[in-house]
Every structure is written in C-alpha cells, then in structure tokens.
Design an enzyme around this catalytic site. Structure first.
Site, mmCIF file in Angstrom:
data_model
loop_
_atom_site.group_PDB
_atom_site.id
_atom_site.type_symbol
_atom_site.label_atom_id
_atom_site.label_comp_id
_atom_site.label_asym_id
_atom_site.label_seq_id
_atom_site.Cartn_x
_atom_site.Cartn_y
_atom_site.Cartn_z
ATOM 1 N N HIS A 190 121.098 13.406 45.257
ATOM 2 C CA HIS A 190 119.835 12.621 45.287
ATOM 3 C C HIS A 190 119.525 12.474 46.765
ATOM 4 O O HIS A 190 120.128 12.642 47.555
ATOM 5 C CB HIS A 190 119.422 11.478 44.510
ATOM 6 N N HIS B 196 118.990 9.635 48.729
ATOM 7 C CA HIS B 196 119.181 8.340 49.135
ATOM 8 C C HIS B 196 119.907 8.765 50.766
ATOM 9 O O HIS B 196 120.589 9.664 50.889
ATOM 10 C CB HIS B 196 120.104 7.284 48.456
ATOM 11 N N ASP C 57 122.540 7.883 52.297
ATOM 12 C CA ASP C 57 123.861 7.802 52.492
ATOM 13 C C ASP C 57 124.399 9.164 51.730
ATOM 14 O O ASP C 57 125.511 9.482 51.768
ATOM 15 C CB ASP C 57 124.866 6.681 51.812
ATOM 16 N N HIS C 58 123.481 9.847 51.371
ATOM 17 C CA HIS C 58 123.627 11.339 50.515
ATOM 18 C C HIS C 58 123.418 12.562 51.492
ATOM 19 O O HIS C 58 123.943 13.642 51.334
ATOM 20 C CB HIS C 58 123.152 11.186 49.157
#
Length: 292
Positions: free
Chosen positions: A82, A84, A86-87
């Site tokens: 996904h 976000h 932090d990804h």
C-alpha cells in the site's frame, strides 16, 4: 490485542536477516509509535532474480542497505502492499538504481469531503503495473500472488509466496499490534472481510511490515477478529446507556492510553461507528452517536 513492548536495542537496522532460503528482511531506520522498530522490507528470490516487497521510506541509509542486500542479483519487481509513506516512497529511487518496474498496489487518491488523511499517503507513487487480485509476479525461483485485502487502506495488497506458504501481510496483519483502520479511506467492514478471507487460507507463516513474523497465523487471526467484535459490542453497550461523542467513548474504552495514540484510537472508534451506522445499528446527531 495490546501492543508488544519494543525489544531491547540494538535492532538489526540495515542488516539482512535470512528468514528462509528465498526470503531476506531489512529493517529501515524509522522506528516510532506507529511503526514499532521500523518498516521491514523483504527481498524475495535468489541470485537469478529478486522482488523487493515494501521498499519503505525514501531514506538514503535504508536504500543503501537494500542495494547491498540485492548485490549483483537482477531486481525484477518492486512491490508495494500500500502507499503509506513508511512503505512506498523508496520505490522510485530503488527503481532508478536497479531499473526494476514498480508493481503492486494502485495509487490512492481520496475524493471525499471529510477529514483528509492524504498526508499519510505517498502521493508521488507511480506504479508501472497495478496488480489485481490473483495476479502473479513470477521470479526464476519464486511465485508471488497478489491478494486484495482492503481495510487498513482501500488499495492494500498482501503477497503469497506459493513455494513456501509464506504471506507478506504489509499492515493488514502486523506482528506487534492491531492494525489502525482510519477513515475516510480505512474501512472497518472491508477490514473484517479481509481478515475473514485470510482465515479461509492455509498460509504457514506471516511476514508483516512491522513486528516479528507470525508463526501461528490462524491463532492470531482468531484473536484479531475477536478483539474487533468485542470493541463493537463495547461501543453498542456505551450507546445503549446514553448518546456519546467519539472523545467520550475513547476516554471510556482506552483508559490510560498514551496521548500519542489518542488520535489513532479515535479513528478506530470512528471506523467502527461508520460500519455500525451502515448496518443500521446506530445513528448520529451532530457530534453525538446513539443506539438505533
């Protein structure tokens, strides 16, 4: 379903942990109240070709650690569960460094008029190929199958490694805490359906983006589903007693909660309320919610 205590430092930031012959893990430098010890990026495959799952934040130290883990192996896919922040932000610089295509979840644009959560999302994410449910990333030594698991975000995917029975769960199932389901994009009904979908599977181990691997997936899923159903019953009991606002419910449902986590708790309560409202079990009057 409480939060796990952080393990003692030092954490293996930047080092490659070999979890099984086809799977390595590299921890990013972004520990925090919502990321535990940091985002865990997975390198899947062998020297003939690799996929990188959840490349993580656009952090020079983390990207250098990933390139060291990759070595001379060709990178055939950079896959994001996904978007976000932090990804997925490291996907673009990693693609530039390796020539690999960005494959996986769809980009996410919120179009509602409610409270916006865009700030949490990577708006620069541009995949070369979007995977639908059941589509495959084929490597010389490994086969990754995309599973649509909306709930935490509407574009969330998990990736199943067919050869070993491992499932890369992103933030849908984490090894240290329950998942934040934050409206307007996060949806509690979708989240529960996605958990129940995983219950129908027989994956051997879960590799989440945060926290330790999950060696008893079915046991954890039962606990997560039970926890959410208890929260729902708790909300219904409170509203049967009297109409209440979200802050008042959070105060009663999460006594002594760290102030840093209050907003997440409020969003989780809101997600339950929206799901209950959609099912006709509660109603609202301005800022107050009441039993239907």
């Amino acid at each position: 379903m409480g939060r796990m205590e952080h393990p003692p430092q030092p954490w293996p930031v930047g080092a490659v942990e070999r979890l099984e012959p086809l799977v390595g893990r590299v921890l990013a430098t972004n520990a925090g109240p919502y990321t535990f010890t940091g985002t865990q990026t997975y390198v899947v495959g062998d020297s003939r070709g690799l996929a990188v799952i959840d490349p993580g934040p656009d952090d020079a130290e983390h990207i250098a650690a990933l390139l060291a883990a990759i070595g001379d192996a060709p990178v055939l896919a950079i896959a994001c569960t996904h978007t976000h922040r932090d990804h997925s932000p490291a996907a673009a610089p990693l693609a530039a460094a390796t020539g690999a295509p960005i494959i996986g979840c769809a980009p996410l644009t919120l179009e509602d008029d409610g409270p916006r959560s865009d700030a949490a999302f990577d708006t620069d994410y541009q995949p070369d190929r979007i995977l639908s449910d059941g589509e495959i990333i084929r490597l010389p030594s490994a086969t990754l199958v995309a599973l649509e698991t909306p709930g935490h975000t509407s574009n969330h995917l998990c990736f199943a490694l067919l050869e070993t029975g491992a499932l890369f769960t992103g933030d849908h199932v984490m090894g240290w805490s329950t998942t934040v389901v934050s409206p307007p994009d996060g949806d509690m009904g979708d989240y529960m359906n996605s958990l129940e979908r995983l219950q129908q599977r027989e994956d051997r181990v879960y590799y989440p983006a945060h926290g330790p691997q999950v060696d008893k997936p079915q046991q954890l899923l039962r606990g997560m589903i039970g926890h959410r159903r208890l929260r729902e019953k708790q909300i219904l009991r409170l509203l049967e007693e009297a109409p209440a606002s979200i802050p008042a419910m959070v105060e009663q449902m999460y006594p002594g909660l760290d102030a840093k986590l209050l907003r997440a708790a409020g969003q989780s309560v809101l997600a339950h309320l929206l799901d209950l409202e959609r099912r006709g079990m509660i109603a609202r009057d301005g800022e107050l919610f009441l039993a239907a």
